[in-house]
Design an enzyme around this catalytic site. Sequence first.
Site, PDB file in Angstrom:
ATOM      1  N   THR A  38      49.771  71.621  21.862  1.00 38.99           N
ATOM      2  CA  THR A  38      50.307  70.291  22.528  1.00 38.99           C
ATOM      3  C   THR A  38      50.223  70.303  24.175  1.00 38.99           C
ATOM      4  O   THR A  38      50.386  71.503  24.645  1.00 38.99           O
ATOM      5  CB  THR A  38      51.916  70.201  22.131  1.00 38.99           C
ATOM      6  OG1 THR A  38      51.806  69.871  20.704  1.00 38.99           O
ATOM      7  CG2 THR A  38      52.589  69.062  22.882  1.00 38.99           C
ATOM      8  N   PHE A  78      51.599  69.208  27.675  1.00 38.18           N
ATOM      9  CA  PHE A  78      52.678  68.757  28.157  1.00 38.18           C
ATOM     10  C   PHE A  78      52.396  68.638  29.626  1.00 38.18           C
ATOM     11  O   PHE A  78      51.699  68.993  30.304  1.00 38.18           O
ATOM     12  CB  PHE A  78      53.797  69.775  28.197  1.00 38.18           C
ATOM     13  CG  PHE A  78      54.317  70.112  26.819  1.00 38.18           C
ATOM     14  CD1 PHE A  78      55.747  69.446  26.431  1.00 38.18           C
ATOM     15  CD2 PHE A  78      53.815  70.825  26.192  1.00 38.18           C
ATOM     16  CE1 PHE A  78      56.151  69.870  25.342  1.00 38.18           C
ATOM     17  CE2 PHE A  78      54.414  71.129  24.533  1.00 38.18           C
ATOM     18  CZ  PHE A  78      55.669  70.666  24.479  1.00 38.18           C
TER      19      PHE A  78
END
Length: 378
Positions: free
Chosen positions: A283, A285
């Site tokens: 992921t 960020f």
Amino acid sequence: MKNLDLGELRGQLDEIDGQLVRLFEQRMKICADVAEYKIETGKAVYDGERERQKLEAVGAMAHGDFNSQAVQELFSQLMTVSRKRQYQLLARHGKGIDTGFQVIEAIQTSGARVAYQGVEGSYGHGAALQFFGREASLYHVTAMEDVMAEVEEGRADYGVLPIENSSAGAVSDNYDLLVKHNNYIVAETQLAVCHALLGLPEARLEDVELVYSHPQALMQCSQYLNSHPQWRQISLENTAAAALKVTRDGDCRQAAVASEIAGRLYGLKVLAPGINHNKNNTTRFIVLSREAVYRKDASKVSICFEGLHRSGSLYNMLGNFIFNNVNMLMIESRPIEGRSWEYRFFVDVEGSLGDAAVQNALKGISEEAVSMRILGNY
């Protein structure tokens, strides 16, 4: 005979092409003179009404529907190239885009107040720790938009939000938040994601009936979870919040999809490790600030813009990157609220706001778009 005829035809085409090149160069020289006039007078490069009239006029000169349409397409591209050349000339005379951003040496991490969404043990918490370290003051908020508000209203120096997952794709709602709030992306960090199925210490896999987690995590583990059709999947605001719920409820029928770190933090055991189907799951960020700044070593620029709602608009916008040799890394679209079937585009490109090529490309887009905003350079 046919080969000879083909050779003659190709020769004629080559001669015409040479004439076209010479005429194109003459046209571009005149466009440069037009740019000089616009530099002196402050007149805008893009004149939509003038271009519309020009396209109608050249279309009327051609014979037949196909030729008329083709000529208009050709001249549309000619005018697009001409505008991009004019933007370059304006930039050389100090008439480029004013980004409003300032260069800094580094992001201050030690002692910074940093907001993230979720509870302790969430992936947002992990991303904040990974980027800022333990010398920063990290605290959690309930919702993604709360992170934006904390930064925008000055209670936090920085905020950390997920923006994209390698298997589940964009976190779409957070793109909308970038437009809604006046914050800027100043950095990014990528966190490896490994989901486990967590339950109470006394629970068994066959006890599970309800599985809680964030919608993205449920999607990332869909192959494993869907292989147990008797389980009911329930979305919560955060993976760690799901782990906390299972602990607090004390129900062996409940399980959470979260990190093993969250499991240890909340006293849960691993019922099944590594259940996400993409084992390279990551992921991305973003780190947000209310200050429009970028580091000297920044190498990615994020923008959003709205184009005119007509054929070729997006193509012409993106052509500004092509003409300036700026590499586009990502494009994402989001519907514009209150305007059915119209979209706002989010684009990441390589480079820095200090690069002339990037400035030229952004100048072109800003002149021709309904609106454009620089989201950050990082």
